[in-house]
Design a protein around this motif. Structure first.
Motif: not given
Length: 282
Positions: A239-248, A250-253, A255-260
């Motif tokens: 889960l953390v890896r997926r959030v990190r990929v989204r942040e890299e 350009g997504e804000r954290r 939004e990234a957490i919500a999407a994951v």
């Protein structure tokens, strides 16, 4: 009567793979539209063919401008042969605009089937071939590339990509980051040519190999489809890896957490807690 547009597959490496009908079409076409007229000349010489028709260039830079001219020829009754540097026209190569315009004018469109890097790499990869999808070239910019990979992260079908020599290292590293280092893949280069090579392994392993050795030539990458994971199988680290990929990308954290969380079928709080825990442990 209107003419005919013929899409002709050309060898992706070994000229002996040229379909028998290709020589006849090259000899008899009224107009040959070629992605590279110099490569066309080498091909006709290798096949022992002397075209009787007019040869024009048709590549990415002039595709929009030249399409109306070729359609006019077709409407006037000409037989127009479209060839690209390798493989089938329209597949990550010029051709789509001309086909669409010809269809709109009720011009007959047919093909001389030929070699395909997509199908050749897929067959050689050793990965499932019953269902697959072709993604072509990934975007050049890092953020856009990560975003595109994220779009297909959960794709169950085998994935096929084209990539250039200059970006293959970055692409494999990005794939390992988004899909996971253990996802199986195959890097196929110089297919049907003298130095043909198919390298198979996990994406992490292939990324390290590409960085250490340097990969040259025409490259097709085949990647195993995503495993069928239920929500309970996705651990905190993933889960953390997926959030990190989204942040890299350009997504804000937030939004990234919500999407994951939506992808995994989990409450947002659970993903948030995993991210916070990882931050404190790091």
């Amino acid at each position: 009567m209107t003419g005919t547009l013929v899409l002709a597959g050309t060898p992706i490496g070994d000229v002996r793979d040229a379909p028998p009908r290709l020589a006849a079409e090259l000899a008899d076409a009224d107009v040959i539209a070629a992605e590279d007229t110099r490569r066309l000349r080498r091909l006709t010489q290798a096949l022992g063919v002397t075209p009787r028709g007019r040869v024009v260039s048709y590549f990415e830079g002039n595709e929009s401008a030249r399409t109306p001219e070729l359609v006019e020829e077709l409407v006037g009754g000409a037989r127009v042969l479209l060839v690209t540097d390798a493989g089938m026209p329209s597949v990550s190569d010029p051709g789509y605009r001309l086909v669409a315009a010809a269809v709109e004018k009720d011009v007959r469109v047919t093909a001389v089937p030929g070699p395909s890097a997509v199908l050749t790499a897929l067959a050689l990869s050793g990965l499932p071939v019953d269902r697959f999808c072709f993604e072509g070239f990934l975007p050049r910019k890092t953020g856009e590339r990560l975003a595109r990979l994220r779009e297909v992260e959960g794709e169950r079908r085998t994935l096929v990509f084209f990539e250039s020599t200059h970006r293959i290292e970055e692409t494999l590293a990005a794939m390992a980051s988004v899909f996971g280092a253990d996802r199986r893949a195959a890097v196929c280069r110089e297919l049907t040519k003298t130095y043909e090579e198919v390298r198979r392994g996990g994406l992490g392993e292939l990324a390290a190999w590409a960085e250490a050795s340097g990969v040259r030539g025409e490259i097709t990458v085949v990647v195993e489809g995503a495993p069928d994971k239920g929500p309970e199988e996705i651990g905190a680290e993933e889960l953390v890896r997926r959030v990190r990929v989204r942040e890299e990308a350009g997504e804000r954290r937030k939004e990234a957490i919500a999407a994951v969380a939506a992808e995994a079928g989990l409450p947002k709080r659970e993903v948030f807690d995993a991210v916070v825990a990882a931050k404190h442990s790091g």
